[in-house]
Design a protein around this motif. Sequence first.
Motif, PDB file in Angstrom:
ATOM      1  N   UNK A 128      28.430  14.176 -20.542  1.00 35.06           N
ATOM      2  CA  UNK A 128      28.647  14.875 -19.276  1.00 35.06           C
ATOM      3  C   UNK A 128      30.127  15.086 -18.976  1.00 35.06           C
ATOM      4  N   UNK A 129      30.992  14.219 -19.502  1.00 33.31           N
ATOM      5  CA  UNK A 129      32.424  14.324 -19.235  1.00 33.31           C
ATOM      6  C   UNK A 129      33.126  15.301 -20.171  1.00 33.31           C
ATOM      7  N   UNK A 130      32.416  15.808 -21.175  1.00 28.02           N
ATOM      8  CA  UNK A 130      33.015  16.684 -22.182  1.00 28.02           C
ATOM      9  C   UNK A 130      32.402  18.077 -22.065  1.00 28.02           C
ATOM     10  N   UNK A 131      33.181  19.044 -21.545  1.00 29.16           N
ATOM     11  CA  UNK A 131      32.648  20.385 -21.350  1.00 29.16           C
ATOM     12  C   UNK A 131      32.309  21.075 -22.662  1.00 29.16           C
ATOM     13  N   UNK A 132      32.811  20.588 -23.774  1.00 32.66           N
ATOM     14  CA  UNK A 132      32.415  21.161 -25.062  1.00 32.66           C
ATOM     15  C   UNK A 132      30.932  20.921 -25.343  1.00 32.66           C
ATOM     16  N   UNK A 133      30.321  19.981 -24.650  1.00 34.90           N
ATOM     17  CA  UNK A 133      28.894  19.727 -24.835  1.00 34.90           C
ATOM     18  C   UNK A 133      28.035  20.405 -23.765  1.00 34.90           C
ATOM     19  N   UNK A 134      28.677  21.111 -22.846  1.00 33.84           N
ATOM     20  CA  UNK A 134      27.932  21.902 -21.866  1.00 33.84           C
ATOM     21  C   UNK A 134      27.560  23.225 -22.542  1.00 33.84           C
TER      22      UNK A 134
ATOM     23  N   UNK B  14      39.114  31.067 -18.445  1.00 31.50           N
ATOM     24  CA  UNK B  14      37.757  31.625 -18.491  1.00 31.50           C
ATOM     25  C   UNK B  14      36.716  30.560 -18.224  1.00 31.50           C
ATOM     26  N   UNK B  15      35.731  30.844 -17.366  1.00 27.95           N
ATOM     27  CA  UNK B  15      34.699  29.846 -17.071  1.00 27.95           C
ATOM     28  C   UNK B  15      33.762  29.578 -18.235  1.00 27.95           C
ATOM     29  N   UNK B  16      33.606  30.555 -19.121  1.00 26.75           N
ATOM     30  CA  UNK B  16      32.801  30.390 -20.338  1.00 26.75           C
ATOM     31  C   UNK B  16      33.708  30.614 -21.535  1.00 26.75           C
TER      32      UNK B  16
ATOM     33  N   UNK C 201      30.108  26.128 -21.110  1.00 26.98           N
ATOM     34  CA  UNK C 201      30.371  26.255 -19.676  1.00 26.98           C
ATOM     35  C   UNK C 201      31.466  25.258 -19.327  1.00 26.98           C
ATOM     36  N   UNK C 202      32.601  25.749 -18.869  1.00 31.09           N
ATOM     37  CA  UNK C 202      33.729  24.857 -18.592  1.00 31.09           C
ATOM     38  C   UNK C 202      33.659  24.237 -17.210  1.00 31.09           C
ATOM     39  N   UNK C 203      32.501  24.408 -16.528  1.00 35.68           N
ATOM     40  CA  UNK C 203      32.291  23.754 -15.245  1.00 35.68           C
ATOM     41  C   UNK C 203      31.897  24.691 -14.132  1.00 35.68           C
ATOM     42  N   UNK C 204      32.279  25.973 -14.241  1.00 38.02           N
ATOM     43  CA  UNK C 204      31.982  26.914 -13.167  1.00 38.02           C
ATOM     44  C   UNK C 204      31.342  28.202 -13.678  1.00 38.02           C
TER      45      UNK C 204
ATOM     46  N   UNK D 282      28.547  30.968 -14.890  1.00 32.00           N
ATOM     47  CA  UNK D 282      27.166  31.323 -14.593  1.00 32.00           C
ATOM     48  C   UNK D 282      26.576  32.025 -15.815  1.00 32.00           C
ATOM     49  N   UNK D 283      25.327  32.424 -15.690  1.00 28.50           N
ATOM     50  CA  UNK D 283      24.651  33.042 -16.833  1.00 28.50           C
ATOM     51  C   UNK D 283      25.353  34.326 -17.268  1.00 28.50           C
ATOM     52  N   UNK D 284      25.829  35.105 -16.306  1.00 28.86           N
ATOM     53  CA  UNK D 284      26.512  36.351 -16.635  1.00 28.86           C
ATOM     54  C   UNK D 284      27.763  36.091 -17.464  1.00 28.86           C
ATOM     55  N   UNK D 285      28.472  35.002 -17.173  1.00 26.68           N
ATOM     56  CA  UNK D 285      29.663  34.658 -17.954  1.00 26.68           C
ATOM     57  C   UNK D 285      29.295  34.329 -19.398  1.00 26.68           C
ATOM     58  N   UNK D 286      28.226  33.567 -19.571  1.00 24.85           N
ATOM     59  CA  UNK D 286      27.793  33.201 -20.920  1.00 24.85           C
ATOM     60  C   UNK D 286      27.368  34.436 -21.698  1.00 24.85           C
ATOM     61  N   UNK D 287      26.602  35.315 -21.045  1.00 30.73           N
ATOM     62  CA  UNK D 287      26.136  36.531 -21.705  1.00 30.73           C
ATOM     63  C   UNK D 287      27.309  37.415 -22.110  1.00 30.73           C
ATOM     64  N   UNK D 288      28.282  37.562 -21.231  1.00 23.41           N
ATOM     65  CA  UNK D 288      29.433  38.403 -21.539  1.00 23.41           C
ATOM     66  C   UNK D 288      30.195  37.865 -22.755  1.00 23.41           C
ATOM     67  N   UNK D 289      30.377  36.568 -22.821  1.00 23.21           N
ATOM     68  CA  UNK D 289      31.068  35.973 -23.966  1.00 23.21           C
ATOM     69  C   UNK D 289      30.254  36.162 -25.240  1.00 23.21           C
ATOM     70  N   UNK D 290      28.957  35.952 -25.156  1.00 17.30           N
ATOM     71  CA  UNK D 290      28.098  36.110 -26.333  1.00 17.30           C
ATOM     72  C   UNK D 290      28.166  37.536 -26.870  1.00 17.30           C
ATOM     73  N   UNK D 291      28.143  38.515 -25.978  1.00 19.20           N
ATOM     74  CA  UNK D 291      28.192  39.913 -26.414  1.00 19.20           C
ATOM     75  C   UNK D 291      29.537  40.247 -27.050  1.00 19.20           C
ATOM     76  N   UNK D 292      30.613  39.700 -26.491  1.00 19.10           N
ATOM     77  CA  UNK D 292      31.936  39.953 -27.050  1.00 19.10           C
ATOM     78  C   UNK D 292      32.036  39.426 -28.478  1.00 19.10           C
TER      79      UNK D 292
END
Length: 377
Positions: free
Chosen positions: A255-261, A324-326, A338-341, A343-353
């Motif tokens: 939980x303390x490591x955002x690389x695992x989020x 960047x939040x994602x 997810x670096x802590x803030x 949302x789904x739209x951020x994840x999708x945008x990164x995945x598409x890029x």
Amino acid sequence: MLDTVPSSDVRTTRTVSPDQLRDLLAETGAVVHDSVRLSELTTLRVGGPALVAECGSTETLVATVRALDAAGIAVLLVAGGSNLLVDDAGFDGVVVRVATTGVEFGADGVTAEAGANWDELVAATVGQGLGGLECLSGIPGSVGATPVQNVGAYGVEVESLLRRVRLLDRATGAVRWAAPAELGFGYRTSVLKHSDAAVVLAVELGLDPSGMSAPLRYGELARVLGAEAGDRRPVARVREEVLRLRAGKGMVLDAADHDTWSAGSFFTNPVVTDDRLPQVMAAITAHLGEVNVPTYPAPEGAKLSAGWLIERAGFAKGFPGEQSPARLSTKHTLALTNRGAANAADIVALARTVRDGVYERFGVLLEPEPVTVGVNV
């Protein structure tokens, strides 16, 4: 990583009043929770609100799914939440939380209910001196999801250990055991994946009582164990090294490591057919020069490393930067985090890029591994 058992229901939701829905669920024995944010139930920690029906027994799970199906109410089955990307708007139906945890050991195997924690099961088999699952240590999620996507790591796939799967057929309501030959296994897939036809209720796995691991097939793991390909080692020793390797890549939940989020490896390793492989290799050479491209045999052609392609397409660890939040994991470019803030739209945008960048450079289309609900990558 593992998640739903199986994927989300695509049936049309009928209009049912909240009181009618509560009465229906009360008869099944499910515990109802209102307006639960699905970010609380997923390892990516994104997803909007939904009504959750928690099922602590197989009997309750079967009764709940049968009742919701009969009423025409859309269902999303969630267990570990580790392979699930849900829209910020949430889910307009009922999330059925699979919270069944029973485990029964035999002399050379184990049977576990779908909601049992996968890594806890692996640890328990190692503690019992049973070999086979040790290379699958540290994978978050539930037992029931493992046959859905034919979970694999470090040279071992669930398919090779599976004896049978207990299924609820949603068309007929019947419960039965299915043999592995019925499940159409492939690389990170089965006939259960991206289908709402059946619900996994339990899994039976065959294991080795010798206390030794499965033959080592993954070079990195064999090297750290001082072994050759095909050698075997004590199961506890193999589990220890697998956990260490996974943690170094941000693939053990913390939980303390955002690389695992994250949802673990977001893209599957692409399989390029024999007829397209020369074209892909030519594109790689054109951009990178003469390089050694990691390839692995596959029935349809050659399997390439998604992580290798992502990095060579110009996406470094931590892309696109600290603001960047994602972002891609700072430890492993195959994980979107997810670096802590975010949302789904951020994840999708990164995945598409990332997906589009790899395709534009090498002509290889990366396919997402997580189950998506309400979003398209």
